[in-house]
Design an enzyme around this catalytic site. Structure first.
Site, PDB file in Angstrom:
ATOM      1  N   ASP A  51       0.829  -1.201   0.000  1.00  0.00           N
ATOM      2  CA  ASP A  51       0.000   0.000   0.000  1.00  0.00           C
ATOM      3  C   ASP A  51       0.867   1.257   0.000  1.00  0.00           C
ATOM      4  O   ASP A  51       0.353   2.373  -0.106  1.00  0.00           O
ATOM      5  CB  ASP A  51      -1.003  -0.004   1.150  1.00  0.00           C
ATOM      6  CG  ASP A  51      -0.370  -0.082   2.528  1.00  0.00           C
ATOM      7  OD1 ASP A  51       0.871  -0.099   2.630  1.00  0.00           O
ATOM      8  OD2 ASP A  51      -1.129  -0.133   3.520  1.00  0.00           O
ATOM      9  N   SER A  52       2.190   1.056   0.046  1.00  0.00           N
ATOM     10  CA  SER A  52       3.125   2.168  -0.166  1.00  0.00           C
ATOM     11  C   SER A  52       2.931   2.792  -1.539  1.00  0.00           C
ATOM     12  O   SER A  52       3.421   3.904  -1.787  1.00  0.00           O
ATOM     13  CB  SER A  52       4.571   1.685  -0.016  1.00  0.00           C
ATOM     14  OG  SER A  52       4.816   0.531  -0.816  1.00  0.00           O
ATOM     15  N   ASP A  90      -0.763  -6.369  -0.269  1.00  0.00           N
ATOM     16  CA  ASP A  90      -1.189  -5.682   0.944  1.00  0.00           C
ATOM     17  C   ASP A  90      -2.704  -5.567   1.003  1.00  0.00           C
ATOM     18  O   ASP A  90      -3.360  -5.306  -0.014  1.00  0.00           O
ATOM     19  CB  ASP A  90      -0.611  -4.261   0.969  1.00  0.00           C
ATOM     20  CG  ASP A  90       0.424  -4.064   2.051  1.00  0.00           C
ATOM     21  OD1 ASP A  90       0.414  -4.825   3.038  1.00  0.00           O
ATOM     22  OD2 ASP A  90       1.241  -3.142   1.918  1.00  0.00           O
ATOM     23  N   LYS A 119      -1.061  -9.565   3.058  1.00  0.00           N
ATOM     24  CA  LYS A 119      -0.423  -9.025   4.264  1.00  0.00           C
ATOM     25  C   LYS A 119      -1.369  -8.045   4.936  1.00  0.00           C
ATOM     26  O   LYS A 119      -1.992  -7.214   4.270  1.00  0.00           O
ATOM     27  CB  LYS A 119       0.885  -8.315   3.923  1.00  0.00           C
ATOM     28  CG  LYS A 119       1.594  -7.709   5.145  1.00  0.00           C
ATOM     29  CD  LYS A 119       2.950  -7.133   4.782  1.00  0.00           C
ATOM     30  CE  LYS A 119       2.866  -5.801   4.062  1.00  0.00           C
ATOM     31  NZ  LYS A 119       2.271  -4.727   4.931  1.00  0.00           N
ATOM     32  N   GLU A 121      -1.850  -5.539   8.662  1.00  0.00           N
ATOM     33  CA  GLU A 121      -1.209  -4.948   9.828  1.00  0.00           C
ATOM     34  C   GLU A 121      -1.996  -5.286  11.092  1.00  0.00           C
ATOM     35  O   GLU A 121      -3.214  -5.443  11.057  1.00  0.00           O
ATOM     36  CB  GLU A 121      -1.115  -3.431   9.666  1.00  0.00           C
ATOM     37  CG  GLU A 121      -0.248  -3.003   8.493  1.00  0.00           C
ATOM     38  CD  GLU A 121      -0.112  -1.492   8.375  1.00  0.00           C
ATOM     39  OE1 GLU A 121      -0.578  -0.773   9.284  1.00  0.00           O
ATOM     40  OE2 GLU A 121       0.454  -1.028   7.367  1.00  0.00           O
ATOM     41  N   GLU A 188       8.685  -4.156  10.983  1.00  0.00           N
ATOM     42  CA  GLU A 188       9.082  -2.846  10.485  1.00  0.00           C
ATOM     43  C   GLU A 188       9.518  -1.918  11.609  1.00  0.00           C
ATOM     44  O   GLU A 188       8.808  -1.745  12.606  1.00  0.00           O
ATOM     45  CB  GLU A 188       7.936  -2.186   9.708  1.00  0.00           C
ATOM     46  CG  GLU A 188       8.309  -0.812   9.155  1.00  0.00           C
ATOM     47  CD  GLU A 188       7.324  -0.259   8.153  1.00  0.00           C
ATOM     48  OE1 GLU A 188       7.543   0.873   7.679  1.00  0.00           O
ATOM     49  OE2 GLU A 188       6.336  -0.947   7.834  1.00  0.00           O
TER      50      GLU A 188
END
Length: 272
Positions: A51-52, A90, A119, A121, A188
């Protein structure tokens, strides 16, 4: 390894073999077919459609505006561009936090677009969601430490896991995610010693970004590693374009540096 590029796409089992053999796993973020083809040719093990892309592709200040449709679009493009790399997508903000059912539905969309794993969070709070997804055939990578989707709760982009209590919470999160069925963890911006402990205690593949050299592998944001655009980057970033003859050469150098353990170095690492 950069000179030997297989034609078969890598699987979770292949990554597990690398992990068990003690070979570092090299992962890059990527968002399009052209760069995916270049990274594949350089021998990257895995590509993360992160999502960067909200920052480096869309120009947002945070990753929060990224949608499932955005990730699905870029995942499909990446898959068309590469034949070998294991593909992780993501789950963007708001696509999985509401309920396990919501998470499964959106993860299924990303898997249909070409992802082999998703992925998300979060720590122990997300364990029930991870368990729900894994039991229904969705491989999951957890993401703990600095979680950019929670930037406003965290009060900015800060190193996490400092101090005994914070470190223990992160260890508990890692074990909860493993118990729920996550087979990979992205760590991270945490102290290197803590990342080493988490890697040892969980026994699952850990991918570091700003988490020291003792993780099972490293993920590099493509635009940062290739200095696109030039400018100040996070401490853990290394500019692999320095001294490189081409972007392909820079990619080969980056992957080799992960494999031989020279990246990340002490200068890219956070202390407790």
């Amino acid at each position: 390894m950069s000179a030997q590029v297989a034609t078969r796409r890598l699987t979770q089992a292949d990554l597990a073999k690398l992990y068990q053999a003690g070979e570092k796993i090299a992962q890059f973020t990527c968002y399009d077919a052209s760069f995916a083809r270049l990274l594949d040719g350089a021998g990257v093990d895995s590509i993360l459609i992160g999502d960067s892309l909200g920052n480096v592709i869309q120009g947002h200040d945070t990753t929060l505006p990224v949608t499932v449709a955005d990730i699905a679009y870029h995942t499909a493009a990446v898959k068309r561009g590469c034949d070998r790399a294991f593909i992780v997508a993501d789950m963007p903000f708001g696509s999985y936090q509401e309920s396990p059912e919501q998470a499964f539905r959106n993860a299924a969309t990303l898997m249909a677009a070409g992802a082999q794993m998703v992925k998300l969070e979060g720590g122990a709070d997300m364990a029930p969601t991870v368990r729900f997804m894994v039991s229904r055939g969705i491989p999951v990578c957890g993401h703990i430490g600095l979680t950019p989707q929670s930037v406003h709760v965290l009060g900015g982009y800060k190193v996490q896991g400092k101090g005994e209590a914070a470190a223990q919470r992160l260890k508990d999160d890692a074990m909860a995610l493993k118990a729920a069925g996550a087979t990979m963890l992205l760590l991270e911006a945490i102290p290197a010693t803590l990342a080493a402990e988490v890697t040892a205690m969980t026994g699952v593949i850990t991918i570091g970004i700003g988490a020291g050299k003792d993780c099972s592998g490293q993920v590099m944001v493509l635009h940062d590693a290739f200095d696109i655009p030039p400018g100040k980057k996070a401490k853990f970033v290394k500019n692999f374009m320095e001294g490189a003859s081409s972007i392909h050469d820079a990619a080969c150098r980056a992957i080799a540096a992960v494999k031989d353990g020279s990246y990340p170095g002490p200068e890219h690492t956070y202390s407790a």
